[in-house]
Scaffold this motif. Sequence first.
Motif, PDB file in Angstrom:
ATOM      1  N   ALA A 513     -85.335  47.818 -16.491  1.00 37.78           N
ATOM      2  CA  ALA A 513     -84.733  47.282 -15.258  1.00 37.78           C
ATOM      3  C   ALA A 513     -84.728  48.317 -14.147  1.00 37.78           C
ATOM      4  CB  ALA A 513     -83.305  46.801 -15.548  1.00 37.78           C
ATOM      5  N   GLU A 514     -84.443  49.576 -14.486  1.00 34.55           N
ATOM      6  CA  GLU A 514     -84.444  50.636 -13.476  1.00 34.55           C
ATOM      7  C   GLU A 514     -85.806  50.760 -12.813  1.00 34.55           C
ATOM      8  OE1 GLU A 514     -84.294  55.500 -13.131  1.00 34.55           O
ATOM      9  OE2 GLU A 514     -83.810  54.534 -15.041  1.00 34.55           O
ATOM     10  N   ILE A 515     -86.860  50.644 -13.594  1.00 36.16           N
ATOM     11  CA  ILE A 515     -88.211  50.813 -13.057  1.00 36.16           C
ATOM     12  C   ILE A 515     -88.564  49.658 -12.121  1.00 36.16           C
ATOM     13  CG2 ILE A 515     -90.620  51.229 -13.649  1.00 36.16           C
ATOM     14  CD1 ILE A 515     -88.577  53.407 -14.553  1.00 36.16           C
ATOM     15  N   TYR A 516     -88.027  48.458 -12.387  1.00 38.40           N
ATOM     16  CA  TYR A 516     -88.211  47.346 -11.440  1.00 38.40           C
ATOM     17  C   TYR A 516     -87.680  47.737 -10.063  1.00 38.40           C
ATOM     18  CZ  TYR A 516     -89.242  43.853 -15.129  1.00 38.40           C
ATOM     19  OH  TYR A 516     -89.806  43.139 -16.145  1.00 38.40           O
ATOM     20  N   PHE A 517     -86.498  48.332 -10.039  1.00 34.19           N
ATOM     21  CA  PHE A 517     -85.904  48.745  -8.760  1.00 34.19           C
ATOM     22  C   PHE A 517     -86.703  49.874  -8.120  1.00 34.19           C
ATOM     23  CE2 PHE A 517     -81.913  47.172 -10.916  1.00 34.19           C
ATOM     24  CZ  PHE A 517     -81.822  46.021 -10.166  1.00 34.19           C
ATOM     25  N   ASN A 518     -87.178  50.813  -8.932  1.00 34.36           N
ATOM     26  CA  ASN A 518     -88.004  51.903  -8.392  1.00 34.36           C
ATOM     27  C   ASN A 518     -89.220  51.336  -7.681  1.00 34.36           C
ATOM     28  OD1 ASN A 518     -86.164  53.492  -9.757  1.00 34.36           O
ATOM     29  ND2 ASN A 518     -87.671  54.507 -11.062  1.00 34.36           N
ATOM     30  N   TYR A 519     -89.871  50.375  -8.324  1.00 28.58           N
ATOM     31  CA  TYR A 519     -91.065  49.762  -7.734  1.00 28.58           C
ATOM     32  C   TYR A 519     -90.722  49.094  -6.401  1.00 28.58           C
ATOM     33  CZ  TYR A 519     -95.206  46.783  -7.237  1.00 28.58           C
ATOM     34  OH  TYR A 519     -96.340  46.171  -6.756  1.00 28.58           O
ATOM     35  N   ALA A 520     -89.639  48.331  -6.391  1.00 29.25           N
ATOM     36  CA  ALA A 520     -89.267  47.608  -5.171  1.00 29.25           C
ATOM     37  C   ALA A 520     -88.904  48.566  -4.045  1.00 29.25           C
ATOM     38  CB  ALA A 520     -88.091  46.681  -5.471  1.00 29.25           C
ATOM     39  N   GLU A 521     -88.109  49.576  -4.354  1.00 27.45           N
ATOM     40  CA  GLU A 521     -87.682  50.515  -3.311  1.00 27.45           C
ATOM     41  C   GLU A 521     -88.859  51.315  -2.767  1.00 27.45           C
ATOM     42  OE1 GLU A 521     -84.872  54.467  -2.785  1.00 27.45           O
ATOM     43  OE2 GLU A 521     -84.328  52.994  -4.332  1.00 27.45           O
ATOM     44  N   ALA A 522     -89.706  51.814  -3.662  1.00 30.91           N
ATOM     45  CA  ALA A 522     -90.869  52.589  -3.215  1.00 30.91           C
ATOM     46  C   ALA A 522     -91.800  51.726  -2.372  1.00 30.91           C
ATOM     47  CB  ALA A 522     -91.616  53.163  -4.417  1.00 30.91           C
ATOM     48  N   SER A 523     -91.916  50.454  -2.719  1.00 30.04           N
ATOM     49  CA  SER A 523     -92.748  49.547  -1.925  1.00 30.04           C
ATOM     50  C   SER A 523     -92.170  49.375  -0.528  1.00 30.04           C
ATOM     51  CB  SER A 523     -92.856  48.184  -2.623  1.00 30.04           C
ATOM     52  OG  SER A 523     -93.485  48.307  -3.884  1.00 30.04           O
ATOM     53  N   GLY A 529     -96.738  48.853  -2.475  1.00 33.98           N
ATOM     54  CA  GLY A 529     -96.629  47.886  -3.556  1.00 33.98           C
ATOM     55  C   GLY A 529     -96.596  46.454  -3.073  1.00 33.98           C
ATOM     56  N   ASP A 530     -96.524  45.534  -4.030  1.00 37.36           N
ATOM     57  CA  ASP A 530     -96.527  44.099  -3.762  1.00 37.36           C
ATOM     58  C   ASP A 530     -95.076  43.627  -3.738  1.00 37.36           C
ATOM     59  OD1 ASP A 530     -96.649  41.341  -3.834  1.00 37.36           O
ATOM     60  OD2 ASP A 530     -98.182  41.232  -5.404  1.00 37.36           O
ATOM     61  N   LEU A 531     -94.565  43.258  -2.551  1.00 40.26           N
ATOM     62  CA  LEU A 531     -93.169  42.844  -2.435  1.00 40.26           C
ATOM     63  C   LEU A 531     -92.911  41.517  -3.135  1.00 40.26           C
ATOM     64  CD1 LEU A 531     -92.258  43.881   1.225  1.00 40.26           C
ATOM     65  CD2 LEU A 531     -91.695  45.047  -0.919  1.00 40.26           C
ATOM     66  N   ASN A 532     -93.907  40.676  -3.250  1.00 40.47           N
ATOM     67  CA  ASN A 532     -93.739  39.435  -4.007  1.00 40.47           C
ATOM     68  C   ASN A 532     -93.523  39.736  -5.486  1.00 40.47           C
ATOM     69  OD1 ASN A 532     -93.991  37.523  -1.865  1.00 40.47           O
ATOM     70  ND2 ASN A 532     -96.213  37.838  -1.873  1.00 40.47           N
ATOM     71  N   LEU A 533     -94.279  40.698  -6.011  1.00 39.65           N
ATOM     72  CA  LEU A 533     -94.081  41.122  -7.400  1.00 39.65           C
ATOM     73  C   LEU A 533     -92.698  41.739  -7.564  1.00 39.65           C
ATOM     74  CD1 LEU A 533     -95.039  41.690 -10.294  1.00 39.65           C
ATOM     75  CD2 LEU A 533     -96.050  43.828  -9.443  1.00 39.65           C
ATOM     76  N   ALA A 534     -92.299  42.567  -6.609  1.00 37.87           N
ATOM     77  CA  ALA A 534     -90.985  43.193  -6.679  1.00 37.87           C
ATOM     78  C   ALA A 534     -89.884  42.137  -6.735  1.00 37.87           C
ATOM     79  CB  ALA A 534     -90.776  44.107  -5.477  1.00 37.87           C
ATOM     80  N   ALA A 535     -89.983  41.111  -5.877  1.00 33.24           N
ATOM     81  CA  ALA A 535     -88.970  40.050  -5.872  1.00 33.24           C
ATOM     82  C   ALA A 535     -88.966  39.288  -7.189  1.00 33.24           C
ATOM     83  CB  ALA A 535     -89.218  39.099  -4.703  1.00 33.24           C
ATOM     84  N   THR A 536     -90.150  39.032  -7.726  1.00 35.03           N
ATOM     85  CA  THR A 536     -90.247  38.322  -9.002  1.00 35.03           C
ATOM     86  C   THR A 536     -89.555  39.093 -10.114  1.00 35.03           C
ATOM     87  OG1 THR A 536     -92.332  37.266  -8.379  1.00 35.03           O
ATOM     88  CG2 THR A 536     -91.857  37.432 -10.733  1.00 35.03           C
ATOM     89  N   LYS A 537     -89.769  40.391 -10.152  1.00 31.69           N
ATOM     90  CA  LYS A 537     -89.170  41.208 -11.209  1.00 31.69           C
ATOM     91  C   LYS A 537     -87.651  41.307 -11.050  1.00 31.69           C
ATOM     92  CE  LYS A 537     -92.818  41.886 -13.527  1.00 31.69           C
ATOM     93  NZ  LYS A 537     -92.925  41.215 -14.860  1.00 31.69           N
ATOM     94  N   ILE A 538     -87.192  41.462  -9.824  1.00 30.75           N
ATOM     95  CA  ILE A 538     -85.743  41.524  -9.609  1.00 30.75           C
ATOM     96  C   ILE A 538     -85.105  40.182  -9.931  1.00 30.75           C
ATOM     97  CG2 ILE A 538     -83.973  41.781  -7.827  1.00 30.75           C
ATOM     98  CD1 ILE A 538     -85.684  44.024  -6.660  1.00 30.75           C
ATOM     99  N   ASN A 539     -85.819  39.097  -9.687  1.00 33.46           N
ATOM    100  CA  ASN A 539     -85.295  37.782 -10.050  1.00 33.46           C
ATOM    101  C   ASN A 539     -85.101  37.638 -11.557  1.00 33.46           C
ATOM    102  OD1 ASN A 539     -84.940  36.700  -7.492  1.00 33.46           O
ATOM    103  ND2 ASN A 539     -87.008  35.851  -7.399  1.00 33.46           N
ATOM    104  N   GLU A 540     -85.921  38.331 -12.349  1.00 32.18           N
ATOM    105  CA  GLU A 540     -85.694  38.324 -13.797  1.00 32.18           C
ATOM    106  C   GLU A 540     -84.293  38.843 -14.116  1.00 32.18           C
ATOM    107  OE1 GLU A 540     -88.576  40.291 -16.238  1.00 32.18           O
ATOM    108  OE2 GLU A 540     -90.266  39.606 -15.032  1.00 32.18           O
ATOM    109  N   LEU A 541     -83.881  39.870 -13.411  1.00 30.70           N
ATOM    110  CA  LEU A 541     -82.570  40.481 -13.653  1.00 30.70           C
ATOM    111  C   LEU A 541     -81.458  39.585 -13.120  1.00 30.70           C
ATOM    112  CD1 LEU A 541     -83.458  44.150 -12.636  1.00 30.70           C
ATOM    113  CD2 LEU A 541     -83.684  43.060 -14.882  1.00 30.70           C
ATOM    114  N   LEU A 558     -85.757  41.247   0.483  1.00 27.81           N
ATOM    115  CA  LEU A 558     -85.759  42.628   0.017  1.00 27.81           C
ATOM    116  C   LEU A 558     -85.548  43.594   1.175  1.00 27.81           C
ATOM    117  CD1 LEU A 558     -88.674  42.689  -2.585  1.00 27.81           C
ATOM    118  CD2 LEU A 558     -86.237  42.953  -3.047  1.00 27.81           C
ATOM    119  N   THR A 559     -84.442  44.289   1.133  1.00 24.90           N
ATOM    120  CA  THR A 559     -84.157  45.376   2.068  1.00 24.90           C
ATOM    121  C   THR A 559     -83.681  46.559   1.251  1.00 24.90           C
ATOM    122  OG1 THR A 559     -81.831  44.800   2.355  1.00 24.90           O
ATOM    123  CG2 THR A 559     -83.420  43.720   3.836  1.00 24.90           C
TER     124      THR A 559
END
Length: 632
Positions: A513-523, A529-541, A558-559
């Motif tokens: 889960a932490e790595i999902y956030f790392n990906y989203a924040e770095a994007s 990175g792909d913000l759509n992928l980031a949103a999809t992964k955070i939605n899992e959580l 995503l902000t």
Amino acid sequence: MKIEFKNLIIIMTLALGLVSCHDELDQSPTDPDSFTEEDVFANTTEAKGALAKLYASLALTGQTGPAGDADISDIDEGFSQYSRMLFNLNELTTDHAVVGWGDAGLPDLHGQYWSGSNDFTEAMYYRLAQEVSFCNSFIANASALPQDEEVTSFIAEARFLRAFAYYNLIDLYGNVPLVTEVTTDLPMQASRAELFDFVETELLEIQDDLKPSRSNEYGRVDQVAAWALLSKLYLNAEVYTGSARYADCVIYSNNVINSTYIINTNDANGNGTAYDELFLADNDTNGAQNEFIFTLNFDGLNSQTYGGTTFLVHAAIGGSMDATEFGVNGGWGGLRTTKALVEKFPEVSLDDLNAALGTQSDWGIVGDATPNGWDGPDTEMYETGTNQYTLYTTLTAGLLKFRFNEDWGNNYGDNGADGSLEVGGENILVSAGTYQIILDLDALTYSITPFSPTSDQRAMFYTDGQNLEIEDISEFTDGYAVTKFKNIDSYGDQGNDSAGDFVDTDFPLIRLAEIYFNYAEASLRGGGGDLNLAATKINELIERATGSTNANITSSDLTLDFIIDERSRELYWEGQRRTDLIRYNYFTTDSYVWPFKGNAPLGTSVSSFRNLFPLPTSIITVNPNLSQNEGY
């Protein structure tokens, strides 16, 4: 496999009686030269036992169990365990936690006024320095063995653990000595940038020597752990070196996301969420292990410590809390949280919840604990089935009864407070709080269950008798208690220690889960990175947390502020918070304050030098090559 490797940890902890001192980072914990005994490195099998000691040094504190033969002197042995120190330095210094104990140096941490002689900042430095020393000794001795695939992976694991220790040293202390072999020479101080380069190079070099994703024994690191630590390192590169590395963070976060690790969705105890399984006594087998990339393993019988999850469970119990519900024999009445964390979880409307139950009925509650008092009118319940009624409401401390249509000729109370109802029975005593109240007129039973008015089941707080506002940190009832970690398994059974002293629950140092956030924040910070992928992964959580897709987000939601708040909701009390706040420039500034930040009841800013902890004064005194961090 957990038991096999854990037994090795215990054997090596007891066998390596370590008593003298060394100068790796100029501290005085246990001697790494204990690894040079010929029988320890006689063959690959024996070397695996020595490797277990490297893992044990982060989980345990000495040679004889919870106390009696400590690795590190001059501090209470239970205080010196790594993840307990990580909590003290990275959570207790933030909006996530306060502690009621007055041990010298401990109140300084939440108040953010620690000095260079603080026992807890010093103990963490010693613990990490010792880990570096043990790893250096292991690497040197294992390198002399006949080299095969197994020995190569052992050495890679030791290099990972050394890199992990240095990652912590970079994050907590900044400029420290960089030592890669056992020596008695006084070391020179390395810059944060030099240390960063060392950790990066080590992880890149060993990634292919570590075993593939999830092919190692549970409790030992694999290739994905190297990628995950690189993700963490690159996310914080701008803080550590002044140069952003967000594109690299995206790359290595993506490697982790595409590995065989998966978010746990197994609701093993059937309570409506799979989140709590991550922090139960069987989290090595209930599905949580599929999400854990690097853990500290604990067993209430075989790896006893007053740190680790034993600390997190016991210390968070006090007030009116029942310790048996957490699988332990009592609480230490210390840890709570501030309203800043509680308010990260948006509340749902009780009116909306009640409206969704069904039709309002003529059965209700009456009493001085209810919103309308004894004079009524009754607070009406909602019919959920024939003779079945439910109500969500907030009560004050006092008494109540069930009544039909404001008619005292048709009321129920509880003689004996046993949960069964009698016609005209005794008043029912309740504490202040928000509750779900259920009335069953067929069985003549009722329940009044504390209820968290949020759909996010990660909000694991105990509120009965607890005040949201903190007026006196020393009072356990000031501040909500946290119920996140338990020594109960998915079937409701207590952990292995029947006495209830020590806890089985493993502690996740890095999870997916932490790595999902790392990906989203770095994007978001320009990493590509792909913000759509980031949103999809955070939605899992989010779906795991809420049990539905109602709170799901899109990429436009995503902000950076959303990410740090979501990290707080998902990762609180897991040793991440201070690092996150520093990256956002929130830790010391007035951009974000919380109760008792800067030792002020409402919170205030502090000097920016507190983004780093001091090197121990004792270290500076004996090594003229070292300079203290600014401000101390």
